[in-house]
Design an enzyme around this catalytic site. Structure first.
Site, PDB file in Angstrom:
ATOM      1  N   ASN A   1     -10.100  -0.573  -1.039  1.00 20.82           N
ATOM      2  CA  ASN A   1      -8.646  -0.456  -0.972  1.00 20.82           C
ATOM      3  C   ASN A   1      -8.043  -1.017  -2.269  1.00 20.82           C
ATOM      4  O   ASN A   1      -8.064  -2.232  -2.481  1.00 20.82           O
ATOM      5  CB  ASN A   1      -8.145  -1.233   0.262  1.00 20.82           C
ATOM      6  CG  ASN A   1      -6.641  -1.154   0.427  1.00 20.82           C
ATOM      7  OD1 ASN A   1      -5.928  -0.675  -0.458  1.00 20.82           O
ATOM      8  ND2 ASN A   1      -6.151  -1.646   1.549  1.00 20.82           N
TER       9      ASN A   1
ATOM     10  N   HIS B   1      -3.586   6.927   1.981  1.00 17.51           N
ATOM     11  CA  HIS B   1      -3.961   5.613   1.450  1.00 17.51           C
ATOM     12  C   HIS B   1      -5.335   5.244   2.011  1.00 17.51           C
ATOM     13  O   HIS B   1      -5.616   5.471   3.191  1.00 17.51           O
ATOM     14  CB  HIS B   1      -2.915   4.585   1.877  1.00 17.51           C
ATOM     15  CG  HIS B   1      -3.332   3.179   1.598  1.00 17.51           C
ATOM     16  ND1 HIS B   1      -3.674   2.757   0.339  1.00 17.51           N
ATOM     17  CD2 HIS B   1      -3.481   2.110   2.423  1.00 17.51           C
ATOM     18  CE1 HIS B   1      -4.007   1.471   0.398  1.00 17.51           C
ATOM     19  NE2 HIS B   1      -3.907   1.054   1.650  1.00 17.51           N
TER      20      HIS B   1
ATOM     21  N   CYS C   1       0.821  -1.231   0.000  1.00 18.50           N
ATOM     22  CA  CYS C   1       0.000   0.000   0.000  1.00 18.50           C
ATOM     23  C   CYS C   1       0.845   1.266   0.000  1.00 18.50           C
ATOM     24  O   CYS C   1       0.357   2.333  -0.348  1.00 18.50           O
ATOM     25  CB  CYS C   1      -0.956  -0.011   1.184  1.00 18.50           C
ATOM     26  SG  CYS C   1      -2.088  -1.403   1.082  1.00 18.50           S
TER      27      CYS C   1
HETATM   28  O1  UT7 Z   1      -4.015  -1.450   3.118  1.00 21.10           O
HETATM   29  C1  UT7 Z   1      -3.216  -2.332   3.810  1.00 21.10           C
HETATM   30  C2  UT7 Z   1      -3.330  -2.150   5.233  1.00 21.10           C
HETATM   31  N1  UT7 Z   1      -4.557  -2.737   5.720  1.00 21.10           N
HETATM   32  C3  UT7 Z   1      -5.254  -2.080   6.599  1.00 21.10           C
HETATM   33  O2  UT7 Z   1      -4.920  -0.977   6.967  1.00 21.10           O
HETATM   34  C4  UT7 Z   1      -6.441  -2.804   7.216  1.00 21.10           C
HETATM   35  C5  UT7 Z   1      -6.444  -2.590   8.719  1.00 21.10           C
HETATM   36  N2  UT7 Z   1      -7.533  -3.278   9.399  1.00 21.10           N
HETATM   37  C6  UT7 Z   1      -8.818  -2.952   9.251  1.00 21.10           C
HETATM   38  O3  UT7 Z   1      -9.166  -2.115   8.450  1.00 21.10           O
HETATM   39  C7  UT7 Z   1      -9.813  -3.601  10.163  1.00 21.10           C
HETATM   40  O4  UT7 Z   1      -9.130  -4.333  11.178  1.00 21.10           O
HETATM   41  C8  UT7 Z   1     -10.804  -4.555   9.439  1.00 21.10           C
HETATM   42  C9  UT7 Z   1     -11.786  -3.733   8.626  1.00 21.10           C
HETATM   43  C10 UT7 Z   1     -10.049  -5.518   8.558  1.00 21.10           C
HETATM   44  C11 UT7 Z   1     -11.612  -5.351  10.474  1.00 21.10           C
HETATM   45  O5  UT7 Z   1     -12.293  -4.450  11.328  1.00 21.10           O
HETATM   46  P1  UT7 Z   1     -12.211  -4.668  12.915  1.00 21.10           P
HETATM   47  O6  UT7 Z   1     -13.069  -3.666  13.520  1.00 21.10           O
HETATM   48  O7  UT7 Z   1     -10.747  -4.656  13.271  1.00 21.10           O
HETATM   49  O8  UT7 Z   1     -12.850  -6.077  13.080  1.00 21.10           O
HETATM   50  P2  UT7 Z   1     -12.202  -7.394  13.706  1.00 21.10           P
HETATM   51  O9  UT7 Z   1     -11.214  -7.996  12.776  1.00 21.10           O
HETATM   52  O10 UT7 Z   1     -11.753  -7.078  15.098  1.00 21.10           O
HETATM   53  O11 UT7 Z   1     -13.466  -8.332  13.761  1.00 21.10           O
HETATM   54  C12 UT7 Z   1     -14.607  -8.008  14.570  1.00 21.10           C
HETATM   55  C13 UT7 Z   1     -15.671  -9.048  14.336  1.00 21.10           C
HETATM   56  C14 UT7 Z   1     -15.149 -10.470  14.399  1.00 21.10           C
HETATM   57  O12 UT7 Z   1     -16.128 -11.279  15.004  1.00 21.10           O
HETATM   58  P3  UT7 Z   1     -15.965 -11.680  16.570  1.00 21.10           P
HETATM   59  O13 UT7 Z   1     -14.654 -12.397  16.649  1.00 21.10           O
HETATM   60  O14 UT7 Z   1     -15.980 -10.401  17.326  1.00 21.10           O
HETATM   61  O15 UT7 Z   1     -17.160 -12.555  16.787  1.00 21.10           O
HETATM   62  C15 UT7 Z   1     -15.036 -10.859  12.938  1.00 21.10           C
HETATM   63  O16 UT7 Z   1     -15.179 -12.249  12.747  1.00 21.10           O
HETATM   64  O17 UT7 Z   1     -16.225  -8.868  13.018  1.00 21.10           O
HETATM   65  C16 UT7 Z   1     -16.189 -10.102  12.332  1.00 21.10           C
HETATM   66  N3  UT7 Z   1     -16.044  -9.848  10.909  1.00 21.10           N
HETATM   67  C17 UT7 Z   1     -17.061  -9.602  10.094  1.00 21.10           C
HETATM   68  N4  UT7 Z   1     -18.390  -9.546  10.315  1.00 21.10           N
HETATM   69  C18 UT7 Z   1     -19.175  -9.257   9.279  1.00 21.10           C
HETATM   70  C19 UT7 Z   1     -14.893  -9.781  10.193  1.00 21.10           C
HETATM   71  N5  UT7 Z   1     -15.177  -9.497   8.905  1.00 21.10           N
HETATM   72  C20 UT7 Z   1     -16.512  -9.375   8.815  1.00 21.10           C
HETATM   73  C21 UT7 Z   1     -17.405  -9.087   7.775  1.00 21.10           C
HETATM   74  N6  UT7 Z   1     -18.727  -9.032   8.050  1.00 21.10           N
HETATM   75  N7  UT7 Z   1     -16.968  -8.839   6.516  1.00 21.10           N
END
Ligand code: UT7
Length: 333
Positions: A288, A258, A115
């Site tokens: 992204n 980004h 990125c």
């Molecule tokens: O460009 C390269 C660099 N990349 C980034 O900068 C990405 C950085 N990370 C993020 O943007 C975020 O961490 C994400 C958008 C990927 C995830 O958001 P989050 O608020 O950190 O969610 P999480 O990974 O902590 O997951 C929270 C919950 C989980 O369920 P439990 O364990 O709390 O029951 C996931 O399983 O959300 C669940 N989950 C989803 N639910 C519905 C994960 N993906 C999804 C989804 N739909 N698509």
């Protein structure tokens, strides 16, 4: 740091027409429009079809740029393509683009910094032009993320889109009124490599039935880890670059970050005390696109009348590696 005597003189983007909306994703994996919007800010992303790859999007963006600027392909000295999704490992995407454009005098190569790739490639282009050895450098960010995404993995498939952007870099005149790059800061932290990677397909795990079965040719991400790192580093690098050049957030006309997550961008803006009008946010429409996000965002900013000559602009990215990049410049046209 003495000013780098080079500037951006044009920018274009290419995104493929096909759209993948949150409603489409609701039918593919266990997710909801509300979750995606709230956690990421994304509503839709563009995806390639019909055999289109990163070199094709890169060429489309570059052709539009040369046409817009009235530049003949033979005037191009250097082509640097930032991508993590080259058409193939070799020849490089830069070679494919050079041939299609008919840029017969150019040399070039691909640059891999995920990125942060576009900002790194931009810095390389600036250096060659500022050195006086090159007069026209084409810097392109192009990624076909859909080629390395597992559309059964809800944690990653909602995040990414395909797209490309291209900029032309030319020398600044040696007078204070001419605009260009002010400063940059880049760093890498390989200790974060395991949190965002595509393990298969390289020399460590060459393609095999086993690597395919284990889904090693897809993006794997620990989102929480990357999120925390990105929020911290985006703010630290912005503050460092502004402070050491005698600026504060108030002086910034536009932050072009980004586009990985709206919450990361808003956290950075808050730390710098920026208003919404000082921040370019377009993740809603593209997701992204990795090396594509920043040039695509620059074109959106121009179209929205949010960039004018003399504006203080900060380009900022954190990505896989980890890689971090920040580049401060005066917009030149
Ligand atoms: O460009 C390269 C660099 N990349 C980034 O900068 C990405 C950085 N990370 C993020 O943007 C975020 O961490 C994400 C958008 C990927 C995830 O958001 P989050 O608020 O950190 O969610 P999480 O990974 O902590 O997951 C929270 C919950 C989980 O369920 P439990 O364990 O709390 O029951 C996931 O399983 O959300 C669940 N989950 C989803 N639910 C519905 C994960 N993906 C999804 C989804 N739909 N698509």
């Amino acid at each position: 740091m003495p000013p780098i005597r080079a500037k951006i003189t044009g920018v274009t983007r290419y995104v493929p027409p096909r759209l993948l909306t949150n409603a489409d994703l609701e039918k593919m994996v266990d997710t909801t429009n509300d979750w995606i919007l709230e956690r990421t800010g994304i509503r839709e992303r563009h995806l390639v079809e019909n055999g289109m790859a990163s070199s094709h999007m890169a060429t489309e963006a570059a052709r539009a740029l040369l046409a817009e600027k009235g530049v003949h392909p033979e005037e191009i000295d250097l082509i640097v393509v930032a991508t993590v999704t080259p058409d193939m490992l070799f020849p490089s995407t830069a070679c494919l683009v050079q041939d299609r454009l008919g840029a017969t005098r150019a040399w070039g190569f691909d640059l891999l910094a995920a990125c942060s790739g576009f900002i790194y490639a931009l810095t390389v282009g600036f250096q060659f032009v500022a050195a006086g050895t090159h007069r026209k450098a084409l810097v392109i960010g192009s990624d076909t993320m859909s080629s390395i995404i597992d559309y059964e993995d809800r944690a990653t498939c909602v995040l990414f889109g395909d797209g490309a952007g291209a900029v032309l870099i030319e020398p600044c005149q040696n007078n204070p009124a001419d605009m260009g790059v002010i400063d940059f800061h880049h760093d890498i932290d390989g200790s974060g490599g395991c949190f965002l990677h595509m393990p298969g397909g390289g020399s460590l795990h060459p393609p095999s039935h086993e690597t395919v079965e284990k889904k090693m040719h897809y993006v794997h991400q620990d989102g929480r880890q990357v999120f925390k790192y990105a929020v911290r580093r985006m703010a630290e690098v912005s503050e460092m670059l502004l402070t050491r050049n005698g600026f504060t957030g108030k002086d910034l006309d536009l932050l072009v970050p980004h586009q990985a997550n709206e919450r990361i961008i808003r956290a950075t803006a808050e730390r710098l005390g920026l208003s919404d009008s000082q921040v370019l946010l377009n993740i809603e429409r593209y997701g992204n696109t990795t090396a594509g996000t920043i040039p695509i965002a620059l074109v959106d900013a121009l179209e929205q009348g949010r960039l004018k000559k003399g504006d203080l602009v900060l380009l900022l990215a954190v990505g896989a590696g980890y890689t971090t990049g920040g580049l401060l410049l005066r917009w030149a046209y």
